[in-house]
Design an enzyme around this catalytic site. Structure first.
Site, PDB file in Angstrom:
ATOM      1  N   HIS A  82      -9.487  82.064  46.747  1.00  0.00           N
ATOM      2  CA  HIS A  82      -9.389  80.375  46.697  1.00  0.00           C
ATOM      3  C   HIS A  82      -9.398  79.929  45.130  1.00  0.00           C
ATOM      4  O   HIS A  82      -9.982  80.612  44.354  1.00  0.00           O
ATOM      5  CB  HIS A  82     -10.647  80.001  47.452  1.00  0.00           C
ATOM      6  CG  HIS A  82     -10.931  78.378  47.305  1.00  0.00           C
ATOM      7  ND1 HIS A  82     -10.246  77.467  47.950  1.00  0.00           N
ATOM      8  CD2 HIS A  82     -11.531  77.586  46.330  1.00  0.00           C
ATOM      9  CE1 HIS A  82     -10.536  76.489  47.756  1.00  0.00           C
ATOM     10  NE2 HIS A  82     -11.335  76.548  46.790  1.00  0.00           N
ATOM     11  N   ASP A 161     -15.102  71.000  59.438  1.00  0.00           N
ATOM     12  CA  ASP A 161     -15.028  70.870  57.800  1.00  0.00           C
ATOM     13  C   ASP A 161     -13.993  69.567  57.865  1.00  0.00           C
ATOM     14  O   ASP A 161     -14.028  68.708  57.007  1.00  0.00           O
ATOM     15  CB  ASP A 161     -14.595  71.940  57.053  1.00  0.00           C
ATOM     16  CG  ASP A 161     -14.242  71.775  55.619  1.00  0.00           C
ATOM     17  OD1 ASP A 161     -15.415  71.233  54.919  1.00  0.00           O
ATOM     18  OD2 ASP A 161     -13.147  71.457  55.186  1.00  0.00           O
ATOM     19  N   ARG A 168     -17.028  62.524  54.496  1.00  0.00           N
ATOM     20  CA  ARG A 168     -17.649  62.614  52.883  1.00  0.00           C
ATOM     21  C   ARG A 168     -16.804  61.628  52.090  1.00  0.00           C
ATOM     22  O   ARG A 168     -17.543  61.084  51.246  1.00  0.00           O
ATOM     23  CB  ARG A 168     -17.589  64.010  52.622  1.00  0.00           C
ATOM     24  CG  ARG A 168     -18.879  64.953  52.915  1.00  0.00           C
ATOM     25  CD  ARG A 168     -18.515  66.405  52.757  1.00  0.00           C
ATOM     26  NE  ARG A 168     -18.557  66.574  51.280  1.00  0.00           N
ATOM     27  CZ  ARG A 168     -17.705  67.597  50.832  1.00  0.00           C
ATOM     28  NH1 ARG A 168     -17.062  68.510  51.615  1.00  0.00           N
ATOM     29  NH2 ARG A 168     -17.710  67.781  49.741  1.00  0.00           N
ATOM     30  N   SER A 183     -18.085  73.686  52.515  1.00  0.00           N
ATOM     31  CA  SER A 183     -16.787  73.116  53.079  1.00  0.00           C
ATOM     32  C   SER A 183     -15.662  74.184  52.490  1.00  0.00           C
ATOM     33  O   SER A 183     -14.733  74.754  53.520  1.00  0.00           O
ATOM     34  CB  SER A 183     -16.107  71.730  52.283  1.00  0.00           C
ATOM     35  OG  SER A 183     -15.010  71.627  52.371  1.00  0.00           O
ATOM     36  N   LYS A 187     -14.002  77.703  55.441  1.00  0.00           N
ATOM     37  CA  LYS A 187     -12.633  77.843  55.856  1.00  0.00           C
ATOM     38  C   LYS A 187     -12.219  79.210  55.412  1.00  0.00           C
ATOM     39  O   LYS A 187     -11.670  80.071  56.211  1.00  0.00           O
ATOM     40  CB  LYS A 187     -11.745  77.133  55.142  1.00  0.00           C
ATOM     41  CG  LYS A 187     -11.941  75.477  55.727  1.00  0.00           C
ATOM     42  CD  LYS A 187     -11.098  74.615  54.842  1.00  0.00           C
ATOM     43  CE  LYS A 187     -11.985  73.980  53.573  1.00  0.00           C
ATOM     44  NZ  LYS A 187     -11.798  72.790  52.640  1.00  0.00           N
TER      45      LYS A 187
HETATM   46  N1  URA Z   1     -12.337  71.425  48.458  1.00  0.00           N
HETATM   47  C1  URA Z   1     -12.645  71.862  49.721  1.00  0.00           C
HETATM   48  O1  URA Z   1     -12.105  72.458  50.443  1.00  0.00           O
HETATM   49  N2  URA Z   1     -13.882  70.986  50.058  1.00  0.00           N
HETATM   50  C2  URA Z   1     -14.483  70.318  49.266  1.00  0.00           C
HETATM   51  O2  URA Z   1     -15.633  69.735  49.542  1.00  0.00           O
HETATM   52  C3  URA Z   1     -14.066  70.090  47.852  1.00  0.00           C
HETATM   53  C4  URA Z   1     -12.865  70.688  47.656  1.00  0.00           C
END
Ligand code: URA
Length: 437
Positions: A82, A161, A168, A183, A187
């Site tokens: 990521h 999410d 959010r 978050s 994923k």
């Molecule tokens: N990227 C994400 O996937 N979630 C966040 O909260 C911030 C950046």
């Protein structure tokens, strides 16, 4: 269980249980809880930050709010990467095929670009026919056959999410480190991986500009991932200047293919981050023990054409013409109008500001201001010069591309604010600042 009781408990700063987090995550995913209660819950979590343990529980609850992929039967380590995102950060495009040929199974789920940051899915889609909407059945089949699949988030992967991120954004609770951590990791955890490598950027073009803020996020991401049973490491890398030479979708795809073809010298910074990321993935996945040996092995896979061959397999499986990897310049075309930015004085490039470049690329048509905006794959910027390079008055620093003359002028005007030239050569920048284990 009642949502109101959970909100009040968090408002009173009392720790929540996995069952309570699961109730909230499932309610968000299924649409059974109203937005006002979910937003109120998020604000309570923002004001009374989740503990380390709660962050891991919340992450798991969100990951299990939908379907979790499973590679239980995989005989090889399952890993993904990521990046917190930046400008010119097309590392994933080369990394996925490279580490797949080094013996990892890679279900790589990526996102789209928004604002000044680009997204892997848009870059992949700059190749005609490339399909990122692969259902789990195809992901399993493709990974079994070639070890890698590059896809977008399906509605079944961590659906909580998706809902909560939008809330959010609308309720002023984005900038909470535990919520950001949950978050991102929910994923990744939903992909069914065991090993996760994270590239946390800092600097003007990064999600978090300040080094110390990015470091705190990197530490929380790594410690939470480990609590959840993942092998994980993070790098802190500089995003004050775009990575590599290319900004824009077809441009960045071209850059990654050239790198996989062994042409590393034109973008040494990109190559450095690529090799370090790939080597770290092999170390955390226990495919290699020594970072130097891992890099030698990875370089061999590039030099002997194995990594490029793996990319061709990905293209074939996901609907694009594998000839793109043979003749990238023929297929990944720049937009029709070009305007060059030239040096106004002699000197050295002191800095090319990443965020300004990213915003200029959006104006050229390469990015989005809102998720609904359409992308122009051929629009973008190619940096002939980077920090530390000597320039003479009139020499080309960058080439800008757009399919619309007005957009070209707007992008050019903004881009010209990104470049600083100094009389003295700037001190070399340390791109990879720290490894968080
Ligand atoms: N990227 C994400 O996937 N979630 C966040 O909260 C911030 C950046």
């Amino acid at each position: 269980m009642r949502m109101l009781d959970i909100i009040i408990k968090k408002r009173e700063n009392k720790p929540l249980t996995f069952e309570e987090f699961t109730f909230v995550a499932n309610g968000a995913a299924k649409g059974t809880l109203p937005d006002y209660q979910l937003s109120s819950f998020l604000m309570a979590c923002f004001l009374n930050p989740l503990s380390q343990k709660e962050t891991a529980l919340w992450t798991k609850a969100m990951a299990f709010s939908g379907q979790r992929l499973s590679f239980k039967d995989s005989k090889i380590p399952v890993a993904d990467k990521h990046s917190t995102g930046g400008v010119g950060d097309g590392i994933s495009l080369a990394l996925a095929p490279l580490v797949a040929c080094a013996g990892l199974a890679v279900p790589m789920m990526s996102g789209r670009g928004l604002g000044h940051t680009g997204g892997t899915l848009d870059k992949l889609e700059s190749m005609k026919g490339f399909n990122i909407a692969t259902p789990p059945k195809q992901i399993y089949k493709q990974i079994k056959a070639i070890g890698v699949c590059m896809f977008g988030q399906t509605k079944d992967l961590a659906p909580a999410d998706k809902k909560l991120y939008a809330l959010r954004d609308a309720s002023g609770s984005v900038e909470s480190r535990p919520l950001i951590t949950a978050s991102i990791l929910s994923k990744k955890y939903a992909e069914g991986i065991d090993n996760l490598f994270i590239d946390v950027k800092f600097g003007s073009g990064a999600f978090m500009q300040k080094y110390e803020d990015s470091k705190k996020l990197a530490k929380m991401l790594v410690s939470t991932a480990k609590l959840m049973g993942l092998n994980c490491r993070a790098l802190l890398t500089d995003m004050n200047e775009p990575l590599g030479r290319a900004i824009g979708n077809a441009n960045e795809m071209l850059q990654s293919i050239l790198i996989l073809k062994g042409q590393k010298d034109f973008a040494p910074d990109f190559y450095e981050v690529l090799l370090e990321s790939a080597a770290q993935m092999l170390i955390i996945s226990k495919k290699q023990k020594d970072i130097k040996k891992a890099k030698v092995y990875l370089e061999k896979l590039i030099k002997d054409g194995s990594a490029l061959k793996k990319l061709k397999e990905i293209l074939k499986w996901q609907g694009a013409d594998s000839k793109i990897a043979d003749e990238p310049q023929k297929y990944l075309k720049n937009a029709k109008y070009q305007k060059d930015f030239v040096a106004k004085t002699n000197g050295y490039i002191n800095n090319i500001d990443a965020k300004t470049c990213g915003m200029a690329a959006v104006l050229l048509g390469a990015g989005r201001n809102t998720m609904e905006d359409k992308i122009d794959y051929g629009a973008g910027i190619w940096l002939d010069k980077k920090s530390g390079d000597k320039v003479a008055k009139g020499q080309i620093i960058a080439r800008l591309y757009a399919n619309d003359k007005k957009k070209l002028e707007e992008g050019y005007k903004l881009f010209s604010q990104a470049v600083k030239i100094s009389a003295k050569k700037p001190a070399p920048n340390k791109l990879i600042r720290e490894i968080i284990k």
